[in-house]
Scaffold this motif. Structure first.
Motif, short mmCIF file in Angstrom:
data_model
loop_
_atom_site.label_atom_id
_atom_site.label_comp_id
_atom_site.label_asym_id
_atom_site.label_seq_id
_atom_site.Cartn_x
_atom_site.Cartn_y
_atom_site.Cartn_z
N ALA A 22 8.69 -13.95 -4.77
CA ALA A 22 8.46 -13.69 -6.20
C ALA A 22 8.50 -15.00 -6.99
O ALA A 22 7.69 -15.22 -7.90
N ALA A 40 4.84 -11.96 -14.47
CA ALA A 40 5.46 -10.77 -13.91
C ALA A 40 4.59 -10.16 -12.81
O ALA A 40 5.08 -9.76 -11.75
N PHE A 41 3.30 -10.10 -13.07
CA PHE A 41 2.38 -9.51 -12.09
C PHE A 41 2.34 -10.35 -10.82
O PHE A 41 2.41 -9.82 -9.70
N LEU A 44 5.59 -9.92 -8.85
CA LEU A 44 5.71 -8.61 -8.21
C LEU A 44 4.80 -8.50 -6.99
O LEU A 44 5.25 -8.12 -5.91
N GLY A 47 5.93 -10.79 -4.21
CA GLY A 47 7.19 -10.37 -3.62
C GLY A 47 7.08 -9.14 -2.74
O GLY A 47 7.75 -9.04 -1.72
N VAL A 48 6.23 -8.19 -3.11
CA VAL A 48 6.20 -6.91 -2.37
C VAL A 48 4.92 -6.70 -1.55
O VAL A 48 4.85 -5.73 -0.80
N THR A 52 4.68 -4.02 1.52
CA THR A 52 3.92 -2.80 1.24
C THR A 52 2.92 -2.50 2.35
O THR A 52 2.83 -1.37 2.85
N TRP A 64 9.65 -0.68 -2.05
CA TRP A 64 9.99 -0.98 -3.44
C TRP A 64 9.82 0.23 -4.35
O TRP A 64 10.40 0.28 -5.44
N SER A 68 14.64 0.61 -6.87
CA SER A 68 14.29 0.00 -8.15
C SER A 68 14.81 -1.43 -8.29
O SER A 68 14.36 -2.18 -9.15
N PRO A 71 11.56 -4.18 -7.87
CA PRO A 71 10.75 -4.59 -9.03
C PRO A 71 11.57 -5.25 -10.12
O PRO A 71 11.09 -6.18 -10.78
N CYS A 74 12.02 -8.88 -9.10
CA CYS A 74 10.78 -9.65 -9.28
C CYS A 74 10.53 -9.96 -10.76
O CYS A 74 10.16 -11.09 -11.11
N LEU A 75 10.72 -8.96 -11.61
CA LEU A 75 10.49 -9.16 -13.04
C LEU A 75 11.51 -10.12 -13.63
O LEU A 75 11.18 -10.95 -14.50
#
Length: 210
Positions: A22, A40-41, A44, A47-48, A52, A64, A68, A71, A74-75
């Motif tokens: 992230a 942020a995008f 995220l 990071g995932v 995924t 993820w 919770s 996310p 990451c944010l």
């Protein structure tokens, strides 16, 4: 594979891999002078992204979506990078954070696949996918050449971590020790690639035909 290792060390290793990936995503957005939303995008999806794809391939709940903390982490990292003076970050910071995430996530991805009963070789490949896909998405979004097609070693370093971990676990080695050795091996190889430009030989056939 002992459960204390799986639910203890691997949980922290997962969060560590997510955090450093992230960070690399947010730094890529910083390098492009983007908005906080873009930070942020990037954080995220970097990071995932790999985890995924791994979960979809092995039929596991997407991690993820079930947790919770991921996310939120990451944010939070995106916000921290956003408010941090740019002079703190070296030009190559993305590569170094990415190298740490690569090694950690290669081990974690392989371990999670093994936990779910995937055979050793496919489990190691799941580790590589976990480690590499997030960086590929980050580079695609940033409009940069993908990390996996640059000349220096990248996927090879992830493969070293993932296959080392799987091989060591097959010998009956303690999981914590196996994870530490596999992480160190992959990170060391990637670090040498960053510093020394280590690369595998490239295909020369097309040039010879011209």
């Amino acid at each position: 594979m002992n459960s204390a290792f799986l639910f203890g060390l691997l949980g922290w290793l997962d969060l560590f891999g997510i955090a450093v990936f992230a960070t690399s995503g947010a730094l890529a957005a910083a390098r492009k002078g983007q908005t906080l939303v873009t930070f942020a995008f990037f954080a995220l999806v970097t990071g995932v992204g790999g985890g995924t794809v791994r979960d979809l391939l092995i039929g596991a709940p997407v991690f993820w979506v079930q947790d919770s903390r991921v996310p939120i982490l990451c944010l939070a990292i995106a916000l921290i990078i956003w408010v941090t003076p740019v002079r703190i970050w070296r030009a190559g910071a993305v590569d170094w954070f990415d190298a740490m995430g690569l090694a950690a996530y290669s081990v974690f991805g392989a371990a999670k696949a093994m936990q779910l009963g995937i055979d050793p070789v496919p489990a190691a490949i799941m580790g590589i996918i976990t480690a590499c896909v997030g960086g590929v998405i980050r580079d695609l979004l940033a409009g940069e050449p993908s990390i996996i097609i640059r000349p220096e070693l990248y996927v090879t370093a992830g493969a070293l971590s993932a296959f080392s971990f799987v091989a060591l676990m097959q010998t009956g080695m303690d999981g914590i020790v196996a994870a530490a050795i596999a992480f160190a091996a992959g990170f060391a190889l990637r670090a040498l690639a960053i510093v020394k430009g280590l690369a595998l030989p490239v295909y020369r056939g097309a040039a010879e035909d011209e």
